[in-house]
Design a protein around this motif. Structure first.
Motif, PDB file in Angstrom:
ATOM      1  N   ALA A   1       4.358 -21.234  13.101  1.00 40.43           N
ATOM      2  CA  ALA A   1       3.718 -20.238  12.238  1.00 40.43           C
ATOM      3  C   ALA A   1       3.666 -20.684  10.782  1.00 40.43           C
ATOM      4  N   VAL A   2       4.705 -21.319  10.307  1.00 37.63           N
ATOM      5  CA  VAL A   2       4.731 -21.741   8.908  1.00 37.63           C
ATOM      6  C   VAL A   2       3.634 -22.769   8.655  1.00 37.63           C
ATOM      7  N   GLU A   3       3.430 -23.653   9.603  1.00 37.43           N
ATOM      8  CA  GLU A   3       2.363 -24.649   9.468  1.00 37.43           C
ATOM      9  C   GLU A   3       0.991 -23.983   9.474  1.00 37.43           C
ATOM     10  N   ARG A   4       0.815 -22.992  10.345  1.00 37.80           N
ATOM     11  CA  ARG A   4      -0.479 -22.302  10.466  1.00 37.80           C
ATOM     12  C   ARG A   4      -0.707 -21.330   9.331  1.00 37.80           C
ATOM     13  N   GLY A   5       0.364 -20.764   8.809  1.00 40.10           N
ATOM     14  CA  GLY A   5       0.293 -19.729   7.793  1.00 40.10           C
ATOM     15  C   GLY A   5       0.623 -18.375   8.395  1.00 40.10           C
ATOM     16  N   ILE A   6       1.197 -17.529   7.583  1.00 43.08           N
ATOM     17  CA  ILE A   6       1.616 -16.204   8.028  1.00 43.08           C
ATOM     18  C   ILE A   6       0.945 -15.174   7.132  1.00 43.08           C
ATOM     19  N   VAL A   7       0.303 -14.201   7.745  1.00 36.15           N
ATOM     20  CA  VAL A   7      -0.327 -13.108   7.011  1.00 36.15           C
ATOM     21  C   VAL A   7       0.348 -11.814   7.441  1.00 36.15           C
ATOM     22  N   VAL A   8       0.893 -11.096   6.476  1.00 37.10           N
ATOM     23  CA  VAL A   8       1.468  -9.783   6.739  1.00 37.10           C
ATOM     24  C   VAL A   8       0.458  -8.751   6.271  1.00 37.10           C
ATOM     25  N   VAL A   9      -0.064  -7.977   7.207  1.00 36.41           N
ATOM     26  CA  VAL A   9      -1.003  -6.912   6.894  1.00 36.41           C
ATOM     27  C   VAL A   9      -0.210  -5.610   6.801  1.00 36.41           C
ATOM     28  N   VAL A  10      -0.235  -5.006   5.629  1.00 33.63           N
ATOM     29  CA  VAL A  10       0.487  -3.743   5.418  1.00 33.63           C
ATOM     30  C   VAL A  10      -0.521  -2.614   5.555  1.00 33.63           C
ATOM     31  N   ARG A  11      -0.280  -1.761   6.528  1.00 36.47           N
ATOM     32  CA  ARG A  11      -1.162  -0.612   6.790  1.00 36.47           C
ATOM     33  C   ARG A  11      -0.449   0.674   6.396  1.00 36.47           C
ATOM     34  N   ASN A  12      -1.239   1.670   6.074  1.00 33.77           N
ATOM     35  CA  ASN A  12      -0.722   3.013   5.777  1.00 33.77           C
ATOM     36  C   ASN A  12       0.319   2.991   4.653  1.00 33.77           C
ATOM     37  N   TRP A  13       0.071   2.190   3.642  1.00 36.24           N
ATOM     38  CA  TRP A  13       0.982   2.032   2.522  1.00 36.24           C
ATOM     39  C   TRP A  13       0.767   3.067   1.423  1.00 36.24           C
ATOM     40  N   GLU A  14      -0.349   3.758   1.441  1.00 39.93           N
ATOM     41  CA  GLU A  14      -0.730   4.633   0.345  1.00 39.93           C
ATOM     42  C   GLU A  14       0.285   5.754   0.081  1.00 39.93           C
ATOM     43  N   ARG A  15       0.790   6.381   1.142  1.00 36.38           N
ATOM     44  CA  ARG A  15       1.744   7.493   0.972  1.00 36.38           C
ATOM     45  C   ARG A  15       3.038   7.005   0.329  1.00 36.38           C
ATOM     46  N   PHE A  16       3.515   5.840   0.774  1.00 41.92           N
ATOM     47  CA  PHE A  16       4.713   5.267   0.169  1.00 41.92           C
ATOM     48  C   PHE A  16       4.449   4.942  -1.307  1.00 41.92           C
ATOM     49  N   ALA A  17       3.310   4.353  -1.600  1.00 39.04           N
ATOM     50  CA  ALA A  17       2.969   3.981  -2.971  1.00 39.04           C
ATOM     51  C   ALA A  17       2.915   5.207  -3.881  1.00 39.04           C
ATOM     52  N   GLN A  18       2.407   6.318  -3.361  1.00 37.41           N
ATOM     53  CA  GLN A  18       2.357   7.557  -4.147  1.00 37.41           C
ATOM     54  C   GLN A  18       3.742   8.150  -4.339  1.00 37.41           C
ATOM     55  N   ALA A  19       4.543   8.150  -3.281  1.00 39.35           N
ATOM     56  CA  ALA A  19       5.864   8.764  -3.343  1.00 39.35           C
ATOM     57  C   ALA A  19       6.843   7.947  -4.178  1.00 39.35           C
ATOM     58  N   ARG A  20       6.712   6.628  -4.126  1.00 38.98           N
ATOM     59  CA  ARG A  20       7.662   5.730  -4.792  1.00 38.98           C
ATOM     60  C   ARG A  20       6.917   4.596  -5.512  1.00 38.98           C
ATOM     61  N   PRO A  21       6.183   4.915  -6.572  1.00 40.16           N
ATOM     62  CA  PRO A  21       5.375   3.873  -7.217  1.00 40.16           C
ATOM     63  C   PRO A  21       6.191   2.690  -7.745  1.00 40.16           C
ATOM     64  N   GLU A  22       7.395   2.962  -8.267  1.00 41.16           N
ATOM     65  CA  GLU A  22       8.213   1.863  -8.775  1.00 41.16           C
ATOM     66  C   GLU A  22       8.664   0.949  -7.641  1.00 41.16           C
ATOM     67  N   GLU A  23       9.074   1.539  -6.541  1.00 39.30           N
ATOM     68  CA  GLU A  23       9.516   0.742  -5.395  1.00 39.30           C
ATOM     69  C   GLU A  23       8.346   0.010  -4.748  1.00 39.30           C
ATOM     70  N   TRP A  24       7.160   0.623  -4.734  1.00 41.33           N
ATOM     71  CA  TRP A  24       5.977  -0.041  -4.208  1.00 41.33           C
ATOM     72  C   TRP A  24       5.653  -1.277  -5.056  1.00 41.33           C
ATOM     73  N   ALA A  25       5.807  -1.146  -6.374  1.00 40.96           N
ATOM     74  CA  ALA A  25       5.564  -2.288  -7.261  1.00 40.96           C
ATOM     75  C   ALA A  25       6.547  -3.415  -6.955  1.00 40.96           C
ATOM     76  N   ILE A  26       7.798  -3.072  -6.711  1.00 38.20           N
ATOM     77  CA  ILE A  26       8.805  -4.079  -6.360  1.00 38.20           C
ATOM     78  C   ILE A  26       8.456  -4.715  -5.020  1.00 38.20           C
ATOM     79  N   ALA A  27       8.086  -3.904  -4.049  1.00 31.88           N
ATOM     80  CA  ALA A  27       7.730  -4.436  -2.727  1.00 31.88           C
ATOM     81  C   ALA A  27       6.576  -5.421  -2.843  1.00 31.88           C
ATOM     82  N   ARG A  28       5.566  -5.076  -3.606  1.00 30.68           N
ATOM     83  CA  ARG A  28       4.422  -5.988  -3.784  1.00 30.68           C
ATOM     84  C   ARG A  28       4.861  -7.277  -4.467  1.00 30.68           C
TER      85      ARG A  28
END
Length: 100
Positions: free
Chosen positions: A54-81
């Motif tokens: 996987a490391v050779e091919r590349g890894i893509v993490v698709v984050v879905r349904n993140w909007e509610r978390f981002a609204q509830a915890r904007p500071e933590e969402w910024a850290i996660a990003r």
């Protein structure tokens, strides 16, 4: 070769503990994952966590349904990003998907 695509679904997640639990589950992180920002950054950047090719091919993490978390915890969402951005310099790319 195509990338390894892994989906992180944050549906219903509104706090850091929930985010860490969902990361552990959806990304199939090892049992030793410490469920904090530093541990997440370390484990995402560790090529030994991912399937060997996987490391050779590349890894893509698709984050879905993140909007509610981002609204509830904007500071933590910024850290996660930021954590995902740092990991992307090593081996993981972040893609923000929408809600289903």
């Amino acid at each position: 070769m195509t990338e390894l695509v892994v989906t992180l679904d944050l549906d219903g997640v509104t706090d850091k503990a929930g985010l860490m639990d969902r990361c552990a589950r959806d990304l199939r992180l090892p049992d030793y994952f410490g469920r904090n920002w530093d541990a997440l950054a370390d484990v995402l950047s560790d090529p030994g966590v991912w399937p060997a090719d996987a490391v050779e091919r590349g890894i893509v993490v698709v984050v879905r349904n993140w909007e509610r978390f981002a609204q509830a915890r904007p500071e933590e969402w910024a850290i996660a990003r930021e954590v995902f951005a740092e990991a992307s310099a090593a081996s993981v790319a972040l893609a923000l998907g929408g809600s289903s």
